[in-house]
Design an enzyme around this catalytic site. Structure first.
Site, short mmCIF file in Angstrom:
data_model
loop_
_atom_site.label_atom_id
_atom_site.label_comp_id
_atom_site.label_asym_id
_atom_site.label_seq_id
_atom_site.Cartn_x
_atom_site.Cartn_y
_atom_site.Cartn_z
N ASP A 8 0.85 -1.31 0.07
CA ASP A 8 0.18 0.09 -0.05
C ASP A 8 0.91 1.35 -0.01
O ASP A 8 1.62 1.53 0.86
CB ASP A 8 -0.93 -0.07 1.32
CG ASP A 8 -1.78 -1.07 1.34
OD1 ASP A 8 -3.18 -0.89 1.34
OD2 ASP A 8 -1.47 -2.30 1.57
N GLU A 39 -4.47 1.82 -2.93
CA GLU A 39 -5.77 2.37 -2.47
C GLU A 39 -5.78 3.29 -1.26
O GLU A 39 -6.50 3.94 -1.06
CB GLU A 39 -6.82 0.80 -1.83
CG GLU A 39 -5.88 0.16 -0.79
CD GLU A 39 -6.97 0.11 0.30
OE1 GLU A 39 -8.26 0.08 0.01
OE2 GLU A 39 -6.74 0.00 1.48
N ASN A 40 -4.62 3.53 -0.91
CA ASN A 40 -4.31 4.79 0.20
C ASN A 40 -3.32 5.89 -0.44
O ASN A 40 -2.91 6.60 0.35
CB ASN A 40 -3.40 4.19 1.38
CG ASN A 40 -4.51 3.38 2.43
OD1 ASN A 40 -5.21 3.90 3.11
ND2 ASN A 40 -4.38 2.10 2.19
N ASN A 73 -10.48 -1.79 0.49
CA ASN A 73 -11.52 -1.32 0.98
C ASN A 73 -11.74 0.11 0.62
O ASN A 73 -12.78 0.62 0.69
CB ASN A 73 -11.44 -1.65 2.82
CG ASN A 73 -10.35 -1.06 3.34
OD1 ASN A 73 -9.12 -1.33 2.97
ND2 ASN A 73 -10.15 -0.12 4.16
N HIS A 74 -10.60 0.89 0.34
CA HIS A 74 -10.99 2.24 0.05
C HIS A 74 -11.18 2.61 -1.38
O HIS A 74 -10.99 3.52 -1.62
CB HIS A 74 -9.53 3.14 0.52
CG HIS A 74 -9.51 3.18 2.04
ND1 HIS A 74 -10.41 3.87 2.94
CD2 HIS A 74 -8.27 2.90 2.69
CE1 HIS A 74 -10.01 3.53 4.10
NE2 HIS A 74 -8.92 2.99 3.99
N HIS A 153 -6.37 -8.45 -0.34
CA HIS A 153 -6.57 -7.33 0.91
C HIS A 153 -7.32 -7.64 2.03
O HIS A 153 -8.68 -7.54 2.08
CB HIS A 153 -7.02 -5.97 -0.04
CG HIS A 153 -6.81 -4.69 0.57
ND1 HIS A 153 -5.66 -4.23 0.37
CD2 HIS A 153 -7.41 -3.77 1.27
CE1 HIS A 153 -5.41 -3.01 1.11
NE2 HIS A 153 -6.47 -2.74 1.71
N HIS A 178 -3.20 -4.68 3.11
CA HIS A 178 -4.11 -3.96 3.91
C HIS A 178 -3.35 -3.50 5.28
O HIS A 178 -3.97 -2.71 5.70
CB HIS A 178 -5.18 -4.90 4.23
CG HIS A 178 -6.49 -4.30 4.91
ND1 HIS A 178 -7.02 -2.99 4.77
CD2 HIS A 178 -7.13 -4.72 6.28
CE1 HIS A 178 -7.89 -2.98 5.61
NE2 HIS A 178 -8.03 -3.57 6.60
N HIS A 180 -0.59 -2.82 6.35
CA HIS A 180 0.60 -2.23 6.46
C HIS A 180 1.78 -2.46 7.35
O HIS A 180 2.48 -1.80 7.84
CB HIS A 180 0.19 -0.49 6.59
CG HIS A 180 -0.99 -0.03 5.88
ND1 HIS A 180 -1.04 1.26 5.78
CD2 HIS A 180 -1.60 -0.71 5.04
CE1 HIS A 180 -2.06 1.69 4.81
NE2 HIS A 180 -2.30 0.51 4.43
#
Length: 269
Positions: A8, A39-40, A73-74, A153, A178, A180
């Site tokens: 991520d 996603e982040n 998820n983001h 994830h 996910h 991190h």
């Protein structure tokens, strides 16, 4: 075939670190494909603690030579999610609603090399996700003879490892994202699937999973987005985390997992 996969990328500091480190790693490893979990990549709604990808940051990733960007998820948080997920080289969790924007897999081609990139989400990370096992089974029924990389994830090591063993030999790699937080279990399973429970992240090291802790700690206390605070990326020293895969005939011949502290490049004035 060599594949370089980054965990991520968190915020603008993460993008700066990737811009600094990727050219060095390209020269060192000469990967055929580079895949990044993005996603982040941006804080999209700071007062609500929402992340995701902004089109401008996504363009910056591709300018660095990234071949595919995975989500989690983001993926659906930003107001402009439909635009981002409509990009030809972006994938979101395959096991989400078929009515949601975007796609869950992407076939990459360079010369005579091919790689199918698949994104799955565990229900521990994305509550409304469908069954990842059934989603991957259905996809594999459509693809034969192509190396498959799965970015799973999920919060749960049990869920990730279980899926990896279930599809051992049918996919080239199951790489966890996910949390991190790096795990020390990178290995090749008996039938040839490379696995690691979590790759970790690319971003500011002195924080809360790549973010400044104030918003997240207060949200944990209140169980609500805290008023007067906004989610923001951490600075401090940087961290780069990646997996290098060596693939042959649809299976893994090698996996190298590294997560290192690096200098955080200065922000553009």
């Amino acid at each position: 075939m060599r594949v370089l996969f980054f965990g991520d990328v968190v915020g603008e500091p993460g993008l700066r670190i990737l811009a600094q480190e990727l050219p060095l790693l390209r020269r060192l490893y000469r990967p055929h494909f580079v895949v990044v979990n993005g996603e982040n990549l941006d804080v999209t709604i700071p007062e609500l603690g929402k992340a995701g990808m902004h089109p401008q940051s996504l363009r910056a990733l591709f300018a660095l030579g990234v071949d595919a960007v995975t989500g989690g998820n983001h993926s659906f948080d930003p107001p402009w999610a439909e635009e981002v997920l409509g990009h030809a080289r972006v994938v979101r969790p395959l096991n989400y609603s078929r009515h949601a924007p975007g796609k869950g897999s992407l076939l990459l081609r360079k010369g005579n090399q091919e790689l199918l990139v698949v994104n799955l989400a565990g229900r521990s990370a994305l509550a409304h996700a469908g069954d990842p096992v059934e989603a991957l089974e259905a996809l594999l029924a459509q693809w034969q003879g192509i190396p498959i990389l799965v970015d799973f994830h999920s919060e749960s090591v049990f869920e990730k490892l279980g899926l990896a063993y279930l599809f051992d030999g049918e996919v080239a790699a199951v790489l966890g994202t996910h949390t991190h937080v790096a795990t020390q279990d990178a290995r090749i399973l008996p039938r040839g699937t490379a696995y690691v429970s979590d790759v970790r992240m690319v971003g500011g090291e002195e924080g809360f999973q790549g973010y400044h802790p104030d918003f997240l700690v207060e949200a944990l206390r209140r169980r609500l987005p805290p008023k007067g605070l906004a989610l923001r990326p951490a600075e401090g020293p940087g961290r780069v985390s990646y997996v290098l895969l060596e693939l042959e005939g649809g299976r893994a011949k090698g996996i190298l997992h590294l997560s290192e502290v690096v200098d955080l490049p200065p922000a553009n004035p």
